[in-house]
Scaffold this motif. Structure first.
Motif, short mmCIF file in Angstrom:
data_model
loop_
_atom_site.label_atom_id
_atom_site.label_comp_id
_atom_site.label_asym_id
_atom_site.label_seq_id
_atom_site.Cartn_x
_atom_site.Cartn_y
_atom_site.Cartn_z
N THR A 122 3.27 43.85 -47.09
CA THR A 122 2.50 43.41 -48.26
C THR A 122 1.02 43.73 -48.06
OG1 THR A 122 4.05 41.61 -48.73
CG2 THR A 122 1.83 41.42 -49.66
N VAL A 123 0.43 44.34 -49.08
CA VAL A 123 -1.01 44.60 -49.10
C VAL A 123 -1.57 43.91 -50.33
CG1 VAL A 123 -2.81 46.35 -49.25
CG2 VAL A 123 -0.74 46.81 -47.91
N PHE A 124 -2.50 42.94 -50.13
CA PHE A 124 -3.06 42.19 -51.24
C PHE A 124 -4.55 41.99 -51.03
CE2 PHE A 124 -4.22 37.86 -52.82
CZ PHE A 124 -4.31 38.21 -54.17
N ASN A 125 -5.31 42.30 -52.07
CA ASN A 125 -6.77 42.11 -52.03
C ASN A 125 -7.33 42.72 -50.75
OD1 ASN A 125 -9.29 41.26 -52.94
ND2 ASN A 125 -9.14 39.29 -51.88
N ALA A 126 -6.96 43.97 -50.50
CA ALA A 126 -7.34 44.61 -49.24
C ALA A 126 -7.62 46.09 -49.47
CB ALA A 126 -6.23 44.45 -48.20
N LYS A 127 -8.33 46.69 -48.50
CA LYS A 127 -8.60 48.11 -48.51
C LYS A 127 -8.06 48.70 -47.22
CE LYS A 127 -12.18 51.66 -48.97
NZ LYS A 127 -13.61 51.96 -49.21
N ILE A 128 -7.19 49.71 -47.37
CA ILE A 128 -6.57 50.38 -46.22
C ILE A 128 -7.23 51.75 -46.09
CG2 ILE A 128 -4.42 51.06 -45.12
CD1 ILE A 128 -4.57 48.11 -45.84
N GLY A 129 -7.91 51.98 -44.97
CA GLY A 129 -8.60 53.25 -44.77
C GLY A 129 -7.64 54.42 -44.62
N ALA A 130 -8.16 55.63 -44.78
CA ALA A 130 -7.33 56.84 -44.71
C ALA A 130 -6.66 56.96 -43.33
CB ALA A 130 -8.19 58.07 -44.97
N GLY A 131 -5.41 57.45 -43.35
CA GLY A 131 -4.71 57.73 -42.11
C GLY A 131 -4.19 56.52 -41.38
N CYS A 132 -4.15 55.36 -41.99
CA CYS A 132 -3.63 54.16 -41.33
C CYS A 132 -2.10 54.14 -41.39
CB CYS A 132 -4.16 52.89 -41.99
SG CYS A 132 -5.90 52.56 -41.62
N ILE A 133 -1.49 53.52 -40.39
CA ILE A 133 -0.04 53.34 -40.37
C ILE A 133 0.25 51.86 -40.22
CG2 ILE A 133 2.06 53.75 -39.04
CD1 ILE A 133 1.11 56.52 -38.46
#
Length: 550
Positions: A122-133
């Motif tokens: 689950t991803v909520f109210n978040a920022k996932i940077g490029a290339g993350c696993i």
């Protein structure tokens, strides 16, 4: 037909925006896309997916991204993220992103290019940077994950401090993520082809021709096939395996290595017709005359072996070994095929194991046997062999040998069970994939031989109020090369699953780890405490077990 509809009119929006889907994208008709959603070129959206820009809006899905079965993408009416085009979005998903089965992306959310989101994460109210696993069952909330970071399975990342401490993605992790993206792009091409009659018609015609040819040249003529090297039962076995859709393979081993189970493959058999397979099997027998040769089927879908059969022995006769039987399949004519296996050398069982069997039986204990392959050994997912006849030592030895042969290339362990207290008193590994028994894994438990006190007890380890099952699990984790840590949580936070680390357990010995857990149970008395097994190579948790409750 693509299931895409306009956004519904609501008190905060009446623009009735519709999805913008590129012609090269594939959207399965069992998925739903609602509202202001931009779907870029070469995107694949799998069955059961729900993408709803009906509250939070708009959404953007970048090129070559694959969104797998059961994924839900939604957003809150308030708050936005800044997309790569500098505009406001409720959900922005970049290029070459892989969002796997049952994951939830809930806006406001930003997922950068080349990211991988694992199953049910689950991803909520978040920022996932490029290339993350992000691996399976993770929760990412109210944080910004820096680019190129790795989130292990089951992790709960809800503070920026946790996010900043995450490890970097390794080369193997990137290779895995790119592999999944490639597979789903191949699926996209296949789905599009299935909807295009000009693309799918030639493939169907080719399959029909091949099927007719097999029926005429294979099935009708197969009953006439014979072999000078193989007896009728083996030919029938090959015919049966081919008719079930299995591949055929053969292996050989000399007498010296037979006892350790170090089999080597013969030349791979790519043919699927009965005549060509028989020729290949005969060539293996000729090339390895004077050795053991066995034949088996391969279930390519489940990646497992079917019906192993020894079809040649060094002297051409049956060795004086204890017998075992493989499952007896029925042939198409209703008859039962002879499996061709008859015996296993009693040399498979060492004197130490025989003495242990005699000791257990003399003490009135029951005996069982379990096996596990190398992949599941680390998680301790043992499976029982069929029930053991405990009437005599000879029968138990035969049963052990049968299990060892049926599961060559796997771990096999002997178990002693106290039938009165229904508890294990001994576990001893008697076979390993390489044929060697590790000294550290022998006689893991000791038998209390006092006839008036038949309760098992552990040797040289302070249990510190830990149960025997927990100690068994710790031994299994250490034997599998896993790292052990512990976490605690109070009653209030237990329901939200916000566990805290107890600090690093530096000891690598069994006694040291058990003593450390005993001190932690005292330190965090009145709280929940759990043991965590970590695979350092795969960077994931393999087990979580609560060992203390308030």
């Amino acid at each position: 037909m693509v299931s895409s509809t306009a956004a519904p009119p609501t008190p905060w929006s009446r623009n009735l925006a519709e999805p913008q889907i590129h012609q090269t994208a594939y959207i399965h008709h069992f998925s739903n896309i609602i509202g202001d959603v931009v779907v870029s070129p070469n995107v694949i959206i799998s069955p059961g997916t729900s993408i709803r820009a009906d509250e939070g809006t708009p959404f953007y899905i970048g090129e070559n991204t694959n969104i797998q079965d059961g994924v839900v993408i939604h957003g809150l009416e308030q708050d936005r993220v800044i997309g790569d085009d500098k505009r406001d979005y409720s959900v922005w998903i970049g290029n070459n992103v892989c969002i796997t089965h049952m994951a939830l992306i809930h806006g406001p959310a930003y997922v950068g290019n080349d990211c991988f989101i694992g199953f049910r994460s689950t991803v909520f109210n978040a920022k996932i940077g490029a290339g993350c696993i992000i691996m399976m069952h993770a929760l990412i909330e109210n944080v910004e994950i820096p680019p190129g970071k790795y989130v292990p399975s089951g992790a709960i990342i809800t503070t920026q401090q946790q996010a900043n401490r995450l490890p970097d993605v390794q080369a193997d992790d990137k290779q895995f993520a790119h592999h999944v993206v490639g597979i789903n792009q191949a699926l996209r091409a296949g789905y599009l082809c299935a909807q295009d009659n000009q693309c799918i018609a030639p493939i169907r015609d080719e399959m029909n021709k091949s099927h007719k040819s097999t029926n005429l040249n294979g099935f009708e003529r197969s009953n006439q096939v014979s072999s000078s090297k193989l007896d009728t039962a083996v030919v029938d076995r090959v015919r049966y395996l081919l008719q079930q859709g299995y591949k055929i393979a053969t292996e050989h081993v000399d007498e010296r290595r037979f006892r350790t189970g170090s089999w080597s493959s013969c030349t791979p058999i790519e043919a699927r017709s009965l005549e060509q397979v028989i020729v290949s099997v005969e060539n293996c027998l000729i090339d390895h005359s004077g050795e053991y040769v066995r034949l088996f089927g391969i279930n390519t879908k489940e990646r497992c072996r079917i019906l192993e059969t020894i079809i040649q022995r060094p002297n051409g006769t049956v060795h004086e070994l204890s017998t075992f039987k493989l499952p007896m399949p029925r042939l198409p004519n209703g008859e039962i095929a002879n499996n061709g296996n008859t015996s296993v050398s009693s040399g498979l069982i060492g004197k130490e194991t025989i003495e242990t069997v005699n000791q257990l039986l003399a003490g009135g204990f029951m005996i069982g046997v379990e096996h596990v392959d190398e992949r599941r050994f680390r998680t301790g997912s043992w499976q029982s062999c069929q029930s053991c006849d405990n009437s005599s030592a000879n029968r138990v030895i035969e049963f052990l040998e049968e299990c060892m042969v049926n599961h060559q290339g796997e771990y096999v362990r002997l178990i002693g069970i106290d039938p009165k207290i229904k508890r294990r008193v001994l576990e001893t590994i008697i076979q390993r994939p390489n044929g060697v028994i590790a000294a550290s894994e022998k006689n893991q438990l000791s038998i209390d031989q006092d006839p008036h006190n038949r309760v098992s007890k552990y040797t040289s380890v302070n249990t510190n109020n830990l149960g025997s099952e927990v100690i068994d699990k710790i031994r299994q984790l250490l034997a599998g090369g896993l790292k052990i840590s512990a976490e605690h949580v109070d009653k209030r936070r237990f329901r939200t699953g916000v566990w805290s680390s107890c600090g690093q357990i530096t000891s690598h010995s069994e006694e040291g780890i058990i003593n450390a857990l005993g001190h932690l149970m005292t330190e965090y008395q009145g709280e929940y405490l759990r043991v965590v097994g970590i695979d350092t190579k795969a960077k994931c948790r393999v087990i979580e077990r609560i060992i203390q409750r308030p």
